[in-house]
Design an enzyme around this catalytic site. Sequence first.
Site, PDB file in Angstrom:
ATOM      1  NE  ARG A   1      23.223 -25.231 -43.311  1.00  0.00           N
ATOM      2  CZ  ARG A   1      22.701 -23.917 -43.407  1.00  0.00           C
ATOM      3  NH1 ARG A   1      21.272 -23.715 -43.221  1.00  0.00           N
ATOM      4  NH2 ARG A   1      23.520 -23.146 -43.660  1.00  0.00           N
TER       5      ARG A   1
ATOM      6  NE  ARG B   1      25.815 -25.131 -36.214  1.00  0.00           N
ATOM      7  CZ  ARG B   1      25.253 -25.073 -37.323  1.00  0.00           C
ATOM      8  NH1 ARG B   1      25.681 -25.855 -38.389  1.00  0.00           N
ATOM      9  NH2 ARG B   1      24.201 -24.399 -37.629  1.00  0.00           N
TER      10      ARG B   1
ATOM     11  NE  ARG C   1      27.607 -22.653 -43.593  1.00  0.00           N
ATOM     12  CZ  ARG C   1      27.320 -22.289 -42.139  1.00  0.00           C
ATOM     13  NH1 ARG C   1      27.446 -20.839 -42.424  1.00  0.00           N
ATOM     14  NH2 ARG C   1      26.720 -22.871 -41.264  1.00  0.00           N
TER      15      ARG C   1
ATOM     16  CE  LYS D   1      15.636 -21.672 -33.418  1.00  0.00           C
ATOM     17  NZ  LYS D   1      16.062 -20.128 -33.801  1.00  0.00           N
TER      18      LYS D   1
END
Length: 219
Positions: free
Chosen positions: A126, A170, A159, A13
Amino acid sequence: MHIILIGPPGSGKGTQANLLTKLLAVNYIATGDMFREEVAKGTELGKLAKVYMDRGDYVPDEITIDMLLKRLENTPKNGVLLDGFPRTVGQAQALDDALAKRDTAIDKVAYINVSEEELTRRLGGRLICERCRSVYNEATHRSKRTGICDRCGGMLYQREDDRPEAARRRLSVYFQQTTPVLEYYRKQGKLAEVSGEGPIEDVTFALLTAFGAASVLPD
Ligand SMILES: [Zn+2]
């Protein structure tokens, strides 16, 4: 032109918002940036928002809406691309009311659709450079040398938030919150769903088409 871009974490996005803002020459309003700016300027709303942000909580609707309305008032009228807002049906309604008072309305809402499986793969891969904060991804954007930043040679790490289990949590929170918002705009006949699984330029083209603006692209 008032348009809204909605997409889950990992849908690309941010990249698309950036491209669309340039191609459509509209004002980009991301609520995340807006909070940070208000906090940095030390405005009353910024101070209030900071209390929540420091705790890692979402800023309550009333504060967000007040900030956004102020921002809209100070925005040239050539159009707005909203990113990260509305998050809830309550916010969507408040936004509609506020825009109606300015004799305008949301024209179109585009949702970047990516399967939960693919999102988990992207989010779970990630990696971030500990030195320059560059972002890599084992699924979509690998560094040339494993675990090493291309830009500065720093070490890449994952992370806690980006581990697959955390990514799934999430996403589940995100979908719970967002599905009613999508439904709200679908009922108004304003929602377009665009696949976010193809190459970046295909997604951009599909989004521009959804916004009725594919003609801004060169042939
Ligand atoms: Zn780096």
